[in-house]
Scaffold this motif. Structure first.
Motif, PDB file in Angstrom:
ATOM      1  N   ALA A 148       0.838  -1.209   0.000  1.00  0.00           N
ATOM      2  CA  ALA A 148       0.000   0.000   0.000  1.00  0.00           C
ATOM      3  C   ALA A 148       0.868   1.253   0.000  1.00  0.00           C
ATOM      4  N   LEU A 149       1.977   1.204   0.730  1.00  0.00           N
ATOM      5  CA  LEU A 149       2.836   2.386   0.844  1.00  0.00           C
ATOM      6  C   LEU A 149       3.668   2.640  -0.409  1.00  0.00           C
ATOM      7  N   LYS A 150       3.682   1.656  -1.319  1.00  0.00           N
ATOM      8  CA  LYS A 150       4.433   1.839  -2.562  1.00  0.00           C
ATOM      9  C   LYS A 150       3.515   2.057  -3.759  1.00  0.00           C
ATOM     10  N   SER A 151       2.236   1.719  -3.583  1.00  0.00           N
ATOM     11  CA  SER A 151       1.326   1.640  -4.724  1.00  0.00           C
ATOM     12  C   SER A 151       0.883   3.008  -5.254  1.00  0.00           C
ATOM     13  N   ASP A 152       0.545   3.033  -6.545  1.00  0.00           N
ATOM     14  CA  ASP A 152      -0.053   4.227  -7.146  1.00  0.00           C
ATOM     15  C   ASP A 152      -1.563   4.238  -6.928  1.00  0.00           C
ATOM     16  N   VAL A 153      -2.082   3.119  -6.493  1.00  0.00           N
ATOM     17  CA  VAL A 153      -3.533   3.028  -6.277  1.00  0.00           C
ATOM     18  C   VAL A 153      -3.893   3.790  -5.004  1.00  0.00           C
ATOM     19  N   VAL A 154      -4.754   4.773  -5.152  1.00  0.00           N
ATOM     20  CA  VAL A 154      -5.135   5.568  -3.981  1.00  0.00           C
ATOM     21  C   VAL A 154      -6.420   4.992  -3.393  1.00  0.00           C
ATOM     22  N   LEU A 155      -6.336   4.561  -2.169  1.00  0.00           N
ATOM     23  CA  LEU A 155      -7.533   3.967  -1.559  1.00  0.00           C
ATOM     24  C   LEU A 155      -8.502   5.054  -1.114  1.00  0.00           C
ATOM     25  N   ARG A 156      -8.003   6.009  -0.362  1.00  0.00           N
ATOM     26  CA  ARG A 156      -8.882   7.054   0.173  1.00  0.00           C
ATOM     27  C   ARG A 156      -8.758   8.313  -0.672  1.00  0.00           C
ATOM     28  N   GLU A 157      -9.552   8.354  -1.754  1.00  0.00           N
ATOM     29  CA  GLU A 157      -9.493   9.524  -2.639  1.00  0.00           C
ATOM     30  C   GLU A 157      -9.947  10.787  -1.917  1.00  0.00           C
TER      31      GLU A 157
END
Ligand code: PCD
Length: 808
Positions: A148-157
């Motif tokens: 999660a800390l490396k990902s480009d996917v934003v969970l909480r937009e």
């Protein structure tokens, strides 16, 4: 006047502190007469339940409720769009974050609440849920906090600026869109320096898996809005009814005096019932919309998959020592997986709870702790399970680090503990990470434990077993699990501890009736602990009326004084203290009345068990019963009628119970099945109110420890599906797995608590988990094992044996 019974008999008649008084609540529980929230049935009551997301991360393209509204019996279907105009589509969490009440544009975990269907009964509701059509667009799922800390996917937009900036969170700066906070304690520079220059350093990484308390009764509520009188009544499984009332008032705008929150009997809480759930908000809204009472009760899968989980801490440690085993420094880093919303129920100043008790029972000169909270596609929570404030994680961490250091030093782990314990004369002791331990005598407890189990004998037997195994004479290994824990329970003080701005004191209000019986009301709420039994015992000893003549009432905000509820083993340390203090106010007034009746000066009478006697003339006395009658029925100059008192108690410090546990385990290396041969648990909770209840608390906490250490887990697959969402897969121990526990105790009173008591409810769990885990790990130590992660279920134990080459 002469008594026909002895002083001892008078003491016995009170059934006060120290007596194993039978639980008064069991008459109704054992006869099926308990009154739980699902027992509440009101005229015209409706039933509400959720459409839940099958996906762990998805965009909501459309929700079509038309077909559902056609289902016979269905009255309403609520979605975020309906809640938005009321400002109720999101709600604040206990950790200063906010959480969707109903999916607003996207979902962040499997089982998330998407729509709320209200119908005439549970069956129609279920049919309505089936008929709601939701169009999802799947998004990439992240279940690993490091990814999660490396990902480009934003969970909480919602927590990222339009320009991609990352605004601060409730606990300061965030370093990535999926990062929640960094929190630290201690002296980083010194600790790193000490460790860099140490003679011996042991390092280890460990994962304390995600689990769930799984109380027998799931969460639920009944909301009833009386539109005529403007009053909202909310029954529910609330561990903190007053806090729920305040929060409901703040978010709904209904004035607090128009809200009555009632916690009826609760079938186990274990922290699962501290927080606020979307079910509460939706039921209240539905009752306001329909004008009828609305009930919401979770099923087992809802409970396991979506309500407050526990743990999910990835911990990395370094511990340094001299060659002869004196610990010099401790470093701990935690990556904390909080799921889709940060809904941990920690006091505001402590985003990782009391994790900074991780120096444990040892005199460690310097330490540093750093915790990173992270969002993932998992359910929110992080409150619960017999340790509200992350003490379980802290104790597991240090008790594993000690074992690993013992391996590094090639030293006996019991001895390593002994030489590093904080000494009796060092209390009150300020730990490197800031806490002031109130009292303790660790050496006495440890020596008693090791002597009782014949520790040296056990080690000799184990050595023989290793020989026999190597010689092919047995396929069973023997593990000796040790743990020594220090707990921290009883939040406040208010100056350090608040939840969402609500200060953590507690309260007791006593009303003595003219004939010498009484009712006392408290701000706490029992979920099975037996408060109606034990708080009456405290009062019996303080005010000299029999416990059997004292009713204890909790959980109704219209009658009970304001309090912060029951979790974190805070009832005895805080409300128990309030009870004693209120009792003392009663006694002070009784003393004046007695003196008047006996025609002497106030200072010439003294309290004795159940009466005031004239000093030096014990035959001249007034019993508390007589005093109570006089308080109401005799005009006494200068004293107003009645006999009542209230105390709001803000504790000066927390209490620090401790304990010494030993587990002896045999492990079949070919099946991976552990067999617990012996479990010895010594607990020190200061002054003991009811030894039988304490023993019950210890049995319960140890059984939950066994569960967590040996199999219980909320596991996810890569798509964010919960793999253990039913009791087919989620391990709940039964009488079959549970060993015969030997309990023992020492008594080191808390110096600041009015009766010297410390909490005990959480302790056995906190100390038990590392003890069971250490037993498994210890069995494999002679074959090169350093650390394996929990849960130690049969196949993981088998795998450890396999990896160590024991099947070759
Ligand atoms: N005690 C005595 N003595 C002393 C102490 C104590 O006797 N010293 C007792 C009392 O009184 C009570 C009990 O014992 O009755 C307990 O306490 P405490 O420790 O104070 O605690 P509390 O507050 O009351 O409670 C709480 C806890 C917790 S916390 C939990 S989990 C769990 C436990 O509790 N839960 C439960 N236990 C139990 N049990 C039952 N049965 N159920 C339940 O649910 Mo958390 O934070 O919430 O996670």
């Amino acid at each position: 006047m002469k008594d026909d019974i002895s002083r001892e008999e008078r003491v016995d008649n009170l059934k006060g502190m120290g007596c194993s008084r039978k639980r008064v609540e069991d008459a109704r529980f054992t006869q099926g007469k308990g009154n739980y929230v699902d027992d509440i049935k009101l005229d015209g009551m409706l039933f509400g339940d959720f459409v839940r997301s099958p996906y762990a991360h998805a965009r909501i393209k459309n929700i079509d409720t038309a077909a559902a509204l056609e289902v016979p019996g269905v009255l309403a279907v609520l979605t975020a769009a309906d809640l938005e105009p009321l400002g109720l589509h999101w709600m604040p969490t206990l950790a200063g974050d906010k959480q969707m009440v109903l999916a607003d544009g996207k979902v962040l975990f499997q089982g998330q609440e998407v729509a709320y269907v209200v119908a005439e009964d549970r069956y129609a509701t279920a049919d309505g849920i089936e008929a709601v059509e939701v169009e999802y667009e799947e998004l990439p799922v992240i279940v690993n906090p490091f990814e999660a800390l490396k990902s480009d996917v934003v969970l909480r937009e919602d927590l990222v600026g339009e320009d991609g900036s990352i605004p601060d969170g409730a606990h300061g700066p965030r370093k990535h869109p999926n990062h929640i906070f960094t929190w630290d304690a201690g002296d980083k520079g010194t600790t790193e320096e000490v460790i860099a220059n140490a003679e011996v350093v042991a390092s280890e990484s460990m994962y304390y898996h995600r689990t769930h308390p799984c109380p027998l009764e799931t969460c639920g509520c009944v909301a009833s809005m009386d539109k005529v009188n403007g009053k909202l009544t909310l029954w529910g499984t609330f561990q903190a009814p007053h806090a729920i009332r305040t929060v409901v008032s703040l978010i709904s705008g209904i004035e607090e005096h128009n809200i009555r929150v009632i916690s009826p009997d609760i079938g186990g809480g274990f922290g699962n019932k501290v927080g606020a759930y979307p079910g509460y908000v939706c039921s209240v809204v539905a009752s306001i919309v329909t004008g009828k009472p609305v009930k919401w009760i979770e099923d087992r899968m809802d409970n396991l998959m979506t309500t407050a989980f526990a743990r999910d801490y990835h911990m990395t440690g370094k511990i340094s020592a001299t060659k002869d085993g004196k610990i010099t420094g401790l470093h701990c880093h935690v990556t904390a997986d909080h799921g889709g919303f940060d809904a941990c129920a920690d006091p505001t100043k402590f985003p990782a709870g009391f994790m900074n008790i991780c120096t444990g029972s040892y005199d460690i000169p310097t330490a540093y702790l750093e915790v990173d909270g992270v969002y993932t596609n998992k359910a929110p929570g992080g409150v619960s399970y017999r340790c509200s404030f992350r003490v379980t994680e802290a104790v597991y961490f240090i008790e594993r680090m000690i074992e690993v250091l013992a391996i590094e030093l090639n030293m006996d782990a019991a001895e390593l503990r002994r030489i590093n314990f904080i000494k009796k004369e060092q209390f009150p002791y300020t730990a490197a990470l800031g806490w002031e331990y109130d009292s303790g005598d660790y050496h006495t407890a440890w020596d008693k434990a090791l002597k009782t189990v014949d520790y040296d004998g056990l080690r000799a037997e184990q050595a023989q077993r290793v020989e026999d195994f190597k010689a092919g004479k047995t396929r069973k290994l023997m593990g000796i699990g040790l743990s020594f824990f220090t707990e921290i329970v009883g939040a406040g003080p208010v100056k350090n501890c608040d939840i969402l701005g609500l200060g953590m004191f507690d309260s007791c209000e006593i009303r003595i009736h003219p004939t010498g019986s009484a009712i006392a009301r408290l701000g706490t709420i029992s979920q099975g602990q037996g408060h109606a039994t034990t708080f009456a015992q405290i009062l019996a000893s303080e005010i000299g009326l029999p416990a059997d003549s004292i009713t204890i009432e909790e959980g109704d905000t219209d009658t009970a004084p304001y309090g912060l509820g029951t979790y974190g083993s805070r009832s005895t340390p805080v409300a128990g203290a309030a009870t004693a203090m209120a009792g003392r106010k009663i006694r002070a007034k009784a003393q004046m009345i007695a003196a008047y009746l006996l025609e002497v000066h106030d200072n010439d009478v003294e309290f004795d068990v159940d009466r005031f006697v004239v000093k030096g003339a014990p035959e001249k006395f007034k019993t508390m019963k007589e005093i109570a009658f006089a308080a109401y029925n005799q005009a006494i100059p200068g004293i107003e009628p009645g006999l009542e008192a209230v105390s709001y108690y803000d504790p000066p410090n927390m209490t620090y119970p401790f304990g010494a546990y030993v587990c002896v385990m045999d492990i079949d290396v070919d099946t991976g099945v552990p067999e617990i041969r012996r479990f010895y648990a010594l607990d020190d909770c200061g002054t003991r109110i009811n030894p039988m209840i304490i023993e019950g608390q210890v049995h319960g906490g140890l059984t939950e420890a066994l569960a967590v250490a040996l199999g219980q887990e909320i596991a996810y697959d890569d798509m964010g599906n919960v793999k253990t969402g039913t009791l087919m897969d989620f391990f709940l121990p039964t009488a079959w797995e549970v060993p015969n526990y030997e309990t023992d105790y020492t008594v080191t009173p808390s110096p600041h608590h009015p009766i010297g008591a410390k909490g005990v409810g959480e302790s056995p769990h906190v100390g038990g988990v590392p003890c069971f885990s250490n037993a498994v790990q210890d069995a494999f130590r002679p074959f090169g094992n350093r650390h394996t992660n929990m849960p130690h279920d049969h196949w993981r134990i088998w795998r450890t044996a396999n990896e160590l080459g024991l099947h070759d």
